[in-house]
Design a protein around this motif. Structure first.
Motif, PDB file in Angstrom:
ATOM      1  N   VAL A  10       0.831  -1.203   0.000  1.00  0.00           N
ATOM      2  CA  VAL A  10       0.000   0.000   0.000  1.00  0.00           C
ATOM      3  C   VAL A  10       0.867   1.255   0.000  1.00  0.00           C
ATOM      4  O   VAL A  10       0.559   2.239  -0.696  1.00  0.00           O
ATOM      5  N   ALA A  11       1.952   1.236   0.752  1.00  0.00           N
ATOM      6  CA  ALA A  11       2.841   2.401   0.796  1.00  0.00           C
ATOM      7  C   ALA A  11       3.444   2.697  -0.575  1.00  0.00           C
ATOM      8  O   ALA A  11       3.650   3.860  -0.941  1.00  0.00           O
ATOM      9  N   LEU A  12       3.718   1.641  -1.338  1.00  0.00           N
ATOM     10  CA  LEU A  12       4.331   1.808  -2.656  1.00  0.00           C
ATOM     11  C   LEU A  12       3.302   2.065  -3.755  1.00  0.00           C
ATOM     12  O   LEU A  12       3.628   2.661  -4.783  1.00  0.00           O
ATOM     13  N   ALA A  13       2.066   1.592  -3.547  1.00  0.00           N
ATOM     14  CA  ALA A  13       1.028   1.759  -4.572  1.00  0.00           C
ATOM     15  C   ALA A  13      -0.288   2.130  -3.898  1.00  0.00           C
ATOM     16  O   ALA A  13      -1.227   1.332  -3.871  1.00  0.00           O
ATOM     17  N   PRO A  14      -0.375   3.341  -3.352  1.00  0.00           N
ATOM     18  CA  PRO A  14      -1.551   3.717  -2.565  1.00  0.00           C
ATOM     19  C   PRO A  14      -2.828   3.891  -3.370  1.00  0.00           C
ATOM     20  O   PRO A  14      -3.911   3.997  -2.777  1.00  0.00           O
ATOM     21  N   ASP A  15      -2.721   3.920  -4.693  1.00  0.00           N
ATOM     22  CA  ASP A  15      -3.903   4.108  -5.535  1.00  0.00           C
ATOM     23  C   ASP A  15      -4.238   2.870  -6.365  1.00  0.00           C
ATOM     24  O   ASP A  15      -5.075   2.946  -7.271  1.00  0.00           O
ATOM     25  N   ASP A  16      -3.607   1.743  -6.078  1.00  0.00           N
ATOM     26  CA  ASP A  16      -3.864   0.513  -6.833  1.00  0.00           C
ATOM     27  C   ASP A  16      -5.050  -0.220  -6.207  1.00  0.00           C
ATOM     28  O   ASP A  16      -4.998  -0.611  -5.036  1.00  0.00           O
ATOM     29  N   ALA A  17      -6.108  -0.403  -6.983  1.00  0.00           N
ATOM     30  CA  ALA A  17      -7.338  -0.999  -6.454  1.00  0.00           C
ATOM     31  C   ALA A  17      -7.117  -2.415  -5.944  1.00  0.00           C
ATOM     32  O   ALA A  17      -7.676  -2.807  -4.903  1.00  0.00           O
ATOM     33  N   PHE A  33     -10.062   0.664   3.512  1.00  0.00           N
ATOM     34  CA  PHE A  33      -9.359   0.154   2.334  1.00  0.00           C
ATOM     35  C   PHE A  33     -10.350  -0.179   1.216  1.00  0.00           C
ATOM     36  O   PHE A  33     -10.092   0.101   0.043  1.00  0.00           O
ATOM     37  N   TYR A  34     -11.491  -0.782   1.573  1.00  0.00           N
ATOM     38  CA  TYR A  34     -12.487  -1.119   0.560  1.00  0.00           C
ATOM     39  C   TYR A  34     -13.023   0.146  -0.112  1.00  0.00           C
ATOM     40  O   TYR A  34     -13.224   0.176  -1.334  1.00  0.00           O
ATOM     41  N   THR A  35     -13.249   1.181   0.671  1.00  0.00           N
ATOM     42  CA  THR A  35     -13.751   2.440   0.119  1.00  0.00           C
ATOM     43  C   THR A  35     -12.748   3.041  -0.863  1.00  0.00           C
ATOM     44  O   THR A  35     -13.107   3.514  -1.948  1.00  0.00           O
ATOM     45  N   LYS A  36     -11.477   3.012  -0.493  1.00  0.00           N
ATOM     46  CA  LYS A  36     -10.426   3.528  -1.376  1.00  0.00           C
ATOM     47  C   LYS A  36     -10.298   2.680  -2.639  1.00  0.00           C
ATOM     48  O   LYS A  36     -10.092   3.199  -3.734  1.00  0.00           O
ATOM     49  N   ALA A  37     -10.426   1.361  -2.479  1.00  0.00           N
ATOM     50  CA  ALA A  37     -10.324   0.472  -3.647  1.00  0.00           C
ATOM     51  C   ALA A  37     -11.459   0.734  -4.622  1.00  0.00           C
ATOM     52  O   ALA A  37     -11.251   0.770  -5.844  1.00  0.00           O
ATOM     53  N   ALA A  38     -12.664   0.932  -4.103  1.00  0.00           N
ATOM     54  CA  ALA A  38     -13.814   1.186  -4.969  1.00  0.00           C
ATOM     55  C   ALA A  38     -13.654   2.488  -5.729  1.00  0.00           C
ATOM     56  O   ALA A  38     -14.083   2.607  -6.894  1.00  0.00           O
ATOM     57  N   ALA A  39     -13.026   3.482  -5.104  1.00  0.00           N
ATOM     58  CA  ALA A  39     -12.847   4.782  -5.749  1.00  0.00           C
ATOM     59  C   ALA A  39     -11.642   4.807  -6.684  1.00  0.00           C
ATOM     60  O   ALA A  39     -11.581   5.630  -7.601  1.00  0.00           O
ATOM     61  N   PRO A  65     -13.041   2.703 -10.611  1.00  0.00           N
ATOM     62  CA  PRO A  65     -14.480   2.420 -10.733  1.00  0.00           C
ATOM     63  C   PRO A  65     -14.791   1.473 -11.890  1.00  0.00           C
ATOM     64  O   PRO A  65     -14.265   1.633 -12.993  1.00  0.00           O
ATOM     65  N   GLY A  66     -15.615   0.477 -11.607  1.00  0.00           N
ATOM     66  CA  GLY A  66     -16.017  -0.469 -12.640  1.00  0.00           C
ATOM     67  C   GLY A  66     -15.098  -1.659 -12.799  1.00  0.00           C
ATOM     68  O   GLY A  66     -15.453  -2.618 -13.473  1.00  0.00           O
ATOM     69  N   SER A  67     -13.926  -1.616 -12.183  1.00  0.00           N
ATOM     70  CA  SER A  67     -12.989  -2.733 -12.297  1.00  0.00           C
ATOM     71  C   SER A  67     -13.449  -3.888 -11.424  1.00  0.00           C
ATOM     72  O   SER A  67     -14.293  -3.735 -10.535  1.00  0.00           O
ATOM     73  N   ALA A  68     -12.874  -5.063 -11.667  1.00  0.00           N
ATOM     74  CA  ALA A  68     -13.216  -6.232 -10.854  1.00  0.00           C
ATOM     75  C   ALA A  68     -12.879  -5.991  -9.385  1.00  0.00           C
ATOM     76  O   ALA A  68     -13.632  -6.375  -8.490  1.00  0.00           O
ATOM     77  N   ALA A  69     -11.730  -5.332  -9.132  1.00  0.00           N
ATOM     78  CA  ALA A  69     -11.332  -5.063  -7.751  1.00  0.00           C
ATOM     79  C   ALA A  69     -12.321  -4.114  -7.078  1.00  0.00           C
ATOM     80  O   ALA A  69     -12.689  -4.297  -5.916  1.00  0.00           O
ATOM     81  N   ALA A  70     -12.751  -3.090  -7.819  1.00  0.00           N
ATOM     82  CA  ALA A  70     -13.700  -2.124  -7.264  1.00  0.00           C
ATOM     83  C   ALA A  70     -15.031  -2.804  -6.942  1.00  0.00           C
ATOM     84  O   ALA A  70     -15.640  -2.546  -5.896  1.00  0.00           O
ATOM     85  N   LYS A  71     -15.483  -3.660  -7.842  1.00  0.00           N
ATOM     86  CA  LYS A  71     -16.752  -4.362  -7.609  1.00  0.00           C
ATOM     87  C   LYS A  71     -16.658  -5.278  -6.390  1.00  0.00           C
ATOM     88  O   LYS A  71     -17.602  -5.381  -5.598  1.00  0.00           O
ATOM     89  N   ALA A  72     -15.513  -5.940  -6.235  1.00  0.00           N
ATOM     90  CA  ALA A  72     -15.327  -6.808  -5.073  1.00  0.00           C
ATOM     91  C   ALA A  72     -15.314  -5.976  -3.790  1.00  0.00           C
ATOM     92  O   ALA A  72     -15.869  -6.382  -2.764  1.00  0.00           O
ATOM     93  N   ALA A  73     -14.680  -4.803  -3.851  1.00  0.00           N
ATOM     94  CA  ALA A  73     -14.644  -3.930  -2.680  1.00  0.00           C
ATOM     95  C   ALA A  73     -16.036  -3.430  -2.334  1.00  0.00           C
ATOM     96  O   ALA A  73     -16.426  -3.370  -1.153  1.00  0.00           O
ATOM     97  N   GLU A  74     -16.805  -3.066  -3.340  1.00  0.00           N
ATOM     98  CA  GLU A  74     -18.176  -2.599  -3.115  1.00  0.00           C
ATOM     99  C   GLU A  74     -19.028  -3.711  -2.506  1.00  0.00           C
ATOM    100  O   GLU A  74     -19.860  -3.458  -1.617  1.00  0.00           O
TER     101      GLU A  74
END
Length: 255
Positions: free
Chosen positions: A189-196, A218-224, A227-236
């Motif tokens: 997370v420290a190296l890739a804080p915006d990777d879903a 973490f789930y909220t950040k992943a969803a944002a 958006p629309g990715s498999a990771a975002a959907k799993a987080a949602e």
């Protein structure tokens, strides 16, 4: 997989101007019309094309998601490069290994990565990435000890790669080592804080550790993040499950 530009750079190392031009034309066709790119590469092979024709064929099959034929084409190109004693053999073995991974054949993938690691052309950074790829093959084969050994080597060689820490954390969960999973997830997370995907995994680790607030964050950040990715959907979905009301205790009926 090695991108088209890296494949072209490797080709330019020793190929003739005519072969480079044909390779450029073939890979351009692969990017715009993969089926026609495969046909062009096969035609080139029939007319005497060698290593570059096979590499373009592998790229074409990759673009079509035909992983086993892609892996075979890259392997044939790698063997030809070895015969010519060309340093790009290592790159071609890596391409073959990743295609075998995508095809779900961990044994052939591991053999290809072994062949890449035997070469002397890999930089320390690339060697670290190949160890990471070989670890993924070991996981496919159920060899968690082998995967851990290779991931640890990778972390030494490419400590700035968030994917290495992410995979190490995921492996730690399979090893029932939650403390390591949490530590290495934090590094990712420290190296890739915006990777879903990294954030989704961090949420899962936090949840397993009983930290619901951190998991939801973490789930909220992943969803944002994507958006629309498999990771975002799993987080949602995880957020929705956590937000669902818990069943109330039913009082005992009066006697």
């Amino acid at each position: 997989m090695i991108p088209f530009l890296m494949a072209l750079a490797a080709a330019q190392a020793t190929a003739s101007a005519g072969d480079i031009a044909r390779f450029q034309s073939c890979t351009a066709l692969v990017k715009s019309q993969p089926e026609n790119g495969v046909a062009s590469a096969n035609d080139w092979l029939l007319k005497g094309g060698g290593l570059l024709a096979r590499q373009c064929l592998g790229l074409g099959y990759t673009a079509l998601g035909r992983w086993a034929p892609a892996a075979t084409a890259f392997e044939q190109a790698a063997r030809e490069a070895e015969t010519r004693k060309e340093p790009r053999a290592s790159d071609l073995w890596v391409q073959s290994g990743n295609a075998w991974l995508a095809a779900g054949d961990g044994a052939k993938a591991k053999a290809a990565f072994d062949a890449a690691l035997i070469t002397t052309a890999l930089t320390p950074e690339l060697r670290g990435e190949v160890y990471l790829d070989r670890a993924r093959a070991s996981v496919q084969l159920g060899d968690l000890a082998g995967a851990r050994a290779d991931i640890d080597r990778s972390l030494e060689l490419v400590p700035a790669d968030p994917f290495a820490w992410y995979l190490s954390s995921a492996l730690a969960l399979r090893e029932d080592n939650l403390a390591r999973a949490k530590e290495h997830s934090a590094r990712a997370v420290a190296l890739a804080p915006d990777d879903a995907n990294v954030l989704l995994h961090a949420g899962n680790v936090a949840g397993l550790g009983g930290d619901g607030d951190a998991a939801r964050s973490f789930y909220t950040k992943a969803a944002a993040a994507a958006p629309g990715s498999a990771a975002a959907k799993a987080a949602e979905a995880a957020l929705a499950a956590n937000a669902a009301p818990q069943p109330k205790a039913v009082a005992s009926p009066p006697k």
